[in-house]
Design a protein around this motif. Structure first.
Motif, PDB file in Angstrom:
ATOM      1  N   TYR A  74       0.706  -1.101  -0.299  1.00  0.00           N
ATOM      2  CA  TYR A  74       0.105   0.167  -0.118  1.00  0.00           C
ATOM      3  C   TYR A  74       1.017   1.207   0.168  1.00  0.00           C
ATOM      4  CZ  TYR A  74      -3.819  -3.322   1.669  1.00  0.00           C
ATOM      5  OH  TYR A  74      -4.139  -4.244   1.686  1.00  0.00           O
ATOM      6  N   GLU A  77      -2.226   4.638   1.855  1.00  0.00           N
ATOM      7  CA  GLU A  77      -3.505   3.551   2.229  1.00  0.00           C
ATOM      8  C   GLU A  77      -4.393   3.126   0.690  1.00  0.00           C
ATOM      9  OE1 GLU A  77      -6.072   5.678   4.907  1.00  0.00           O
ATOM     10  OE2 GLU A  77      -4.596   6.335   6.064  1.00  0.00           O
ATOM     11  N   VAL A  99       3.715   7.341   3.108  1.00  0.00           N
ATOM     12  CA  VAL A  99       3.724   5.915   3.422  1.00  0.00           C
ATOM     13  C   VAL A  99       3.280   4.883   2.481  1.00  0.00           C
ATOM     14  CG1 VAL A  99       2.046   5.675   6.147  1.00  0.00           C
ATOM     15  CG2 VAL A  99       2.523   7.590   4.890  1.00  0.00           C
ATOM     16  N   ARG A 101       2.908   0.613   3.266  1.00  0.00           N
ATOM     17  CA  ARG A 101       2.729  -0.177   4.257  1.00  0.00           C
ATOM     18  C   ARG A 101       2.697  -1.932   3.415  1.00  0.00           C
ATOM     19  NH1 ARG A 101      -2.615  -2.723   6.035  1.00  0.00           N
ATOM     20  NH2 ARG A 101      -3.583  -0.520   4.819  1.00  0.00           N
ATOM     21  N   GLU A 103       1.918  -5.358   3.686  1.00  0.00           N
ATOM     22  CA  GLU A 103       1.348  -6.788   4.785  1.00  0.00           C
ATOM     23  C   GLU A 103       0.993  -8.213   4.621  1.00  0.00           C
ATOM     24  OE1 GLU A 103      -2.950  -6.688   3.747  1.00  0.00           O
ATOM     25  OE2 GLU A 103      -3.588  -6.388   5.907  1.00  0.00           O
ATOM     26  N   THR A 115       2.739  -6.729   9.082  1.00  0.00           N
ATOM     27  CA  THR A 115       2.364  -5.254   9.058  1.00  0.00           C
ATOM     28  C   THR A 115       3.461  -4.988   9.330  1.00  0.00           C
ATOM     29  OG1 THR A 115       0.862  -4.836   9.848  1.00  0.00           O
ATOM     30  CG2 THR A 115      -0.045  -5.192   8.851  1.00  0.00           C
ATOM     31  N   HIS A 116       4.324  -3.523   8.844  1.00  0.00           N
ATOM     32  CA  HIS A 116       4.987  -3.305   8.486  1.00  0.00           C
ATOM     33  C   HIS A 116       4.910  -1.423   7.652  1.00  0.00           C
ATOM     34  CE1 HIS A 116       9.683  -1.707   9.676  1.00  0.00           C
ATOM     35  NE2 HIS A 116       9.026  -0.845   8.532  1.00  0.00           N
ATOM     36  N   GLU A 117       4.571  -0.317   8.079  1.00  0.00           N
ATOM     37  CA  GLU A 117       4.437   1.108   7.817  1.00  0.00           C
ATOM     38  C   GLU A 117       5.639   1.625   8.264  1.00  0.00           C
ATOM     39  OE1 GLU A 117       0.342   2.172   7.943  1.00  0.00           O
ATOM     40  OE2 GLU A 117       1.761   3.534   8.919  1.00  0.00           O
ATOM     41  N   ASP A 119       7.459   5.621   6.719  1.00  0.00           N
ATOM     42  CA  ASP A 119       7.683   7.307   5.550  1.00  0.00           C
ATOM     43  C   ASP A 119       8.699   6.333   4.972  1.00  0.00           C
ATOM     44  OD1 ASP A 119       5.306   7.760   6.753  1.00  0.00           O
ATOM     45  OD2 ASP A 119       6.400   8.863   8.610  1.00  0.00           O
TER      46      ASP A 119
END
Length: 123
Positions: A74, A77, A99, A101, A103, A115-117, A119
């Motif tokens: 992602y 989002e 950002v 992300r 999953e 998950t990992h997010e 910037d």
């Protein structure tokens, strides 16, 4: 039948049943356990408008098909792709902050919870 012969017979029966009971079902269940306690480690590097990403998830099956799994990617989002390898590139991001992300998901739809997010700032 004497007790020692009965115990030997029972032991043989159990040896025959254990692979039948614990074989494929146990393997299938093990494929869906969170890897390393649900840990997903990610390294990333920005190169121009691209982000190079490398993921580490112990015993997660990065591959297509049955028993495999993939990464839902992602950006801001919005799902942009599914990746079936642990290392990949997100290409052509516009300038600015984003950002990302990641999953991990099994191909049969089961969610791993990993998950990992992070910037990134594209120049």
């Amino acid at each position: 039948m004497s007790l020692p012969k009965w115990l030997v017979w029972l032991g043989c029966v159990m040896l025959l049943l254990v692979p039948a009971i614990g074989g494929p079902a146990a393997t299938s269940a093990a494929l869906h356990e969170p890897s390393a306690g649900g840990l997903l480690e990610v390294k990333h590097q920005v190169q121009g408008n691209d982000v190079l990403i490398e993921c580490f998830a112990a015993q997660f099956p990065f591959r297509k098909g049955n028993g495999g799994g993939h990464i839902n990617v992602y950006v801001n989002e919005q799902k942009v792709t599914e990746v079936y390898t642990a290392a990949f590139i997100v290409r052509g991001l516009p300038s600015g902050k984003h950002v990302i992300r990641l999953e991990l998901v099994y191909n049969d739809g089961k969610v791993t919870g990993m998950t990992h997010e992070f910037d990134v700032d594209i120049p």
